[in-house]
Design a protein around this motif. Structure first.
Motif, PDB file in Angstrom:
ATOM      1  N   GLN A  33      38.679  49.476  52.012  1.00 55.43           N
ATOM      2  CA  GLN A  33      39.679  49.891  52.987  1.00 55.43           C
ATOM      3  C   GLN A  33      41.058  49.896  52.333  1.00 55.43           C
ATOM      4  OE1 GLN A  33      39.415  47.349  56.406  1.00 55.43           O
ATOM      5  NE2 GLN A  33      37.293  47.925  56.879  1.00 55.43           N
ATOM      6  N   ARG A  34      41.994  50.403  53.072  1.00 54.35           N
ATOM      7  CA  ARG A  34      43.352  50.498  52.542  1.00 54.35           C
ATOM      8  C   ARG A  34      43.928  49.113  52.246  1.00 54.35           C
ATOM      9  NH1 ARG A  34      47.288  54.424  53.183  1.00 54.35           N
ATOM     10  NH2 ARG A  34      48.978  54.003  51.726  1.00 54.35           N
ATOM     11  N   ASP A  35      43.555  48.101  53.053  1.00 57.02           N
ATOM     12  CA  ASP A  35      44.084  46.758  52.845  1.00 57.02           C
ATOM     13  C   ASP A  35      43.524  46.088  51.602  1.00 57.02           C
ATOM     14  OD1 ASP A  35      45.490  47.117  55.174  1.00 57.02           O
ATOM     15  OD2 ASP A  35      44.009  46.112  56.448  1.00 57.02           O
ATOM     16  N   ASP A  36      42.466  46.627  51.035  1.00 50.54           N
ATOM     17  CA  ASP A  36      41.894  46.034  49.832  1.00 50.54           C
ATOM     18  C   ASP A  36      42.709  46.341  48.587  1.00 50.54           C
ATOM     19  OD1 ASP A  36      39.778  44.978  51.258  1.00 50.54           O
ATOM     20  OD2 ASP A  36      38.586  46.797  51.072  1.00 50.54           O
ATOM     21  N   SER A  37      43.708  47.200  48.709  1.00 49.35           N
ATOM     22  CA  SER A  37      44.540  47.523  47.553  1.00 49.35           C
ATOM     23  C   SER A  37      45.351  46.307  47.139  1.00 49.35           C
ATOM     24  CB  SER A  37      45.469  48.689  47.895  1.00 49.35           C
ATOM     25  OG  SER A  37      46.347  48.942  46.837  1.00 49.35           O
ATOM     26  N   GLY A  38      45.488  46.106  45.860  1.00 42.55           N
ATOM     27  CA  GLY A  38      46.263  44.981  45.374  1.00 42.55           C
ATOM     28  C   GLY A  38      45.933  44.664  43.941  1.00 42.55           C
ATOM     29  N   VAL A  39      46.439  43.519  43.471  1.00 39.81           N
ATOM     30  CA  VAL A  39      46.225  43.061  42.101  1.00 39.81           C
ATOM     31  C   VAL A  39      45.206  41.926  42.139  1.00 39.81           C
ATOM     32  CG1 VAL A  39      47.302  42.111  40.042  1.00 39.81           C
ATOM     33  CG2 VAL A  39      48.568  43.718  41.473  1.00 39.81           C
ATOM     34  N   TYR A  40      44.057  42.133  41.488  1.00 41.11           N
ATOM     35  CA  TYR A  40      42.994  41.133  41.444  1.00 41.11           C
ATOM     36  C   TYR A  40      43.005  40.481  40.063  1.00 41.11           C
ATOM     37  CZ  TYR A  40      41.119  43.106  45.751  1.00 41.11           C
ATOM     38  OH  TYR A  40      40.952  43.536  47.034  1.00 41.11           O
ATOM     39  N   GLU A  41      42.827  39.150  40.037  1.00 36.61           N
ATOM     40  CA  GLU A  41      42.854  38.406  38.781  1.00 36.61           C
ATOM     41  C   GLU A  41      41.725  37.382  38.772  1.00 36.61           C
ATOM     42  OE1 GLU A  41      46.453  36.912  36.089  1.00 36.61           O
ATOM     43  OE2 GLU A  41      46.215  35.755  37.923  1.00 36.61           O
ATOM     44  N   MET A  42      40.961  37.362  37.698  1.00 37.54           N
ATOM     45  CA  MET A  42      39.853  36.414  37.546  1.00 37.54           C
ATOM     46  C   MET A  42      40.185  35.414  36.451  1.00 37.54           C
ATOM     47  SD  MET A  42      35.901  37.167  36.508  1.00 37.54           S
ATOM     48  CE  MET A  42      35.952  36.697  34.794  1.00 37.54           C
ATOM     49  N   SER A  43      39.810  34.143  36.655  1.00 39.88           N
ATOM     50  CA  SER A  43      40.021  33.112  35.650  1.00 39.88           C
ATOM     51  C   SER A  43      38.768  32.264  35.540  1.00 39.88           C
ATOM     52  CB  SER A  43      41.232  32.233  36.007  1.00 39.88           C
ATOM     53  OG  SER A  43      40.993  31.537  37.219  1.00 39.88           O
ATOM     54  N   VAL A  44      38.469  31.767  34.323  1.00 39.06           N
ATOM     55  CA  VAL A  44      37.340  30.876  34.071  1.00 39.06           C
ATOM     56  C   VAL A  44      37.900  29.614  33.419  1.00 39.06           C
ATOM     57  CG1 VAL A  44      35.598  32.667  33.914  1.00 39.06           C
ATOM     58  CG2 VAL A  44      36.905  32.099  31.898  1.00 39.06           C
ATOM     59  N   LYS A  45      37.314  28.460  33.778  1.00 37.60           N
ATOM     60  CA  LYS A  45      37.852  27.188  33.322  1.00 37.60           C
ATOM     61  C   LYS A  45      36.707  26.266  32.929  1.00 37.60           C
ATOM     62  CE  LYS A  45      41.174  23.603  34.648  1.00 37.60           C
ATOM     63  NZ  LYS A  45      42.065  23.112  35.726  1.00 37.60           N
ATOM     64  N   VAL A  46      36.833  25.656  31.736  1.00 41.37           N
ATOM     65  CA  VAL A  46      35.911  24.623  31.258  1.00 41.37           C
ATOM     66  C   VAL A  46      36.760  23.426  30.858  1.00 41.37           C
ATOM     67  CG1 VAL A  46      34.197  24.010  29.540  1.00 41.37           C
ATOM     68  CG2 VAL A  46      34.219  26.313  30.483  1.00 41.37           C
TER      69      VAL A  46
END
Length: 470
Positions: free
Chosen positions: A205-218
């Protein structure tokens, strides 16, 4: 030839131990129950009178020879709760470092070291505290796919499925953020495994627009996605307004403003159409046009026109458009048309023979014909002359003239019909003449005479039948 191995040099401590009297072996102390740990480097064997000092704790990843247990049953080293000592390394050569391998993460390891020389074994030196066995840690690293390293564009309503692999040990902790905030789990589904993370949106949908960021942590190590992907797009809205600025002659000037809704992507162009008020049919005059002003030309005199503009982006053309309120009317102007005057071309030309007469030889009694061609404007008058005398209506001569081809037919000529024949063409512009010579020959009867062969050879040199040599 293989070289001999170098002799092993003995350490000073070992030489001193060989000279000293061998101490009597003492009973080994009871083992202390403790988990496995990595052994520290052992010191050289001390004299028998001195008690062995406790070795310092071993650094991570190092080890030392462990005293052999003579009557101890074989059991895996470092097993929690095991009271049996297991020999990890026994060597006669002096070493001060050893690595114990194949240990189990989470166990505790007790380590003791005994110095050995030819005289016997020393008292064991035991670590004061058990060493915990920890699992090897690999720093996490996100392996971002190449197609996600730039901005990702999707159309509203499409299914979104992004798979991002990563590395790390033990299993990293994965987290997602959208515009710096946690994701809405009602809209976005996240599935994590040991090797990758999947972000899934069934219907964007239109509201799904944006900046997505993934991070992994050990543990204390962390890695974030180096690129950002965003922007679900759709068709743009129509231009905000369009107006008719001016109309003159056969032209009309238009001006419009960009749409309020660009569909989450830049506007790539505009489409301008016109419609005659009489027919009401729309025709495209400008396509993929990038400016906000345009001039429409080649309008028809006496007609009235309306105009409309559509916006375009990467997805396509807007469903709605902006239409001008004013109408452009192309006025009729009084024009007195005066056709150009062209001077009449004078095609008059004096007679000119294009094909002249040729000299001929005719035979008495055989009809012959003289031919020539002439041109001129107006059509010239043709006359035939024999020896400068005009040939009248003599039935022996037949005169023809067709499309400039002139012919004179002489029926069954006799020897008196030979002479100079002339064709003369005359019109208002002038005259022209052409002449030829006609020779009429008489035919003689053939005489067959038989000659001897020898005479024939001589007579072949002469063309006359009545050879003078005969």
């Amino acid at each position: 030839m293989p070289s001999k191995p170098a002799p092993i040099k003995k350490s000073p401590a070992k030489k001193a131990a060989e000279k000293a009297p061998a101490p009597a072996p003492e009973p080994e102390p009871a083992p202390v129950e403790a988990p496995p740990a990595e052994a520290p480097p052992a010191e050289a064997a001390a004299p028998a009178e001195e008690a062995p000092a406790a070795a310092p704790p071993a650094a991570e990843g190092d080890g030392a020879p462990v005293a052999p247990a003579e009557d101890a049953p074989a059991a895996p080293p470092g097993t929690t709760g095991t009271t049996d000592w297991v020999v990890a390394q026994e060597e006669l050569t002096p070493v001060n470092r050893y690595c114990i391998k194949n240990l189990t993460a989470g166990d505790l390891l007790n380590v003791r070291v005994v110095a050995v020389n030819p005289g016997g074994r020393s008292e064991p030196a035991t670590l004061a505290a058990p060493v915990p066995i920890r699992e090897v840690v690999d720093r996490p690293k996100i392996k971002m796919p190449r197609n996600l390293r730039v901005r990702v564009v999707r159309q509203v309503g499409e299914q979104i499925n992004l798979v991002i692999p990563f590395l790390g040990k033990p299993k990293p902790v994965v987290s997602w953020l959208k515009d710096g905030q946690p994701l809405d789990t009602k809209r976005v589904n996240i599935r994590n495994s040991d090797k990758d993370s999947i972000m899934f949106i069934r219907t964007s949908q239109r509201d799904d627009s944006g900046v997505y960021e993934m991070s992994v942590k050990v543990e204390s190590f962390e890695d974030k996605a180096p690129s950002r992907f965003r922007l679900w797009v759709k068709l743009p809205g129509p231009p905000t307004s369009v107006k008719l600025v001016d109309s003159w002659g056969f032209n009309a000037a238009l001006e419009w403003t960009p749409p309020k809704d660009n569909g989450n992507t830049e506007i790539t162009g505009y489409t301008v159409q016109k419609a005659d008020r009489k027919t009401g049919e729309w025709f495209t005059v400008l396509d993929h046009y990038h400016r906000l002003t345009a001039t429409v030309s080649d309008l028809i005199m006496g007609n009235s026109y309306s105009f409309r503009v559509f916006a375009e982006n990467k997805v396509g053309t807007s469903e709605r458009c902006a239409v001008t309120k004013a109408v452009a009317t192309i006025q009729k102007t009084g024009i007195n048309y005066k056709p150009p005057e062209y001077p009449e071309h004078d095609f008059s030309e004096a007679p000119k023979f294009t094909t002249s007469l040729s000299d001929r030889a005719a035979t008495v009694g055989y009809t012959t014909k003289l031919l020539c061609s002439v041109r001129g404007s107006p059509k010239p008058k043709i006359e035939w002359l024999k020896n400068q005398m005009v040939i009248g209506d003599d039935p022996k001569f037949r005169k023809l003239s067709n499309q400039g081809i002139c012919s004179l037919e002489i029926r069954k000529p006799c020897s008196f019909d030979g002479g100079i024949y002339t064709c003369r063409a005359k019109n208002a512009q002038g005259e022209a003449t052409v002449s030829c010579k006609l020779e009429v020959k008489r035919m003689y009867p053939q005489i067959h005479v038989k000659f001897p062969v020898s005479i024939k050879k001589i007579c072949n040199e002469c063309t006359d039948l009545l050879c003078c040599k005969l």
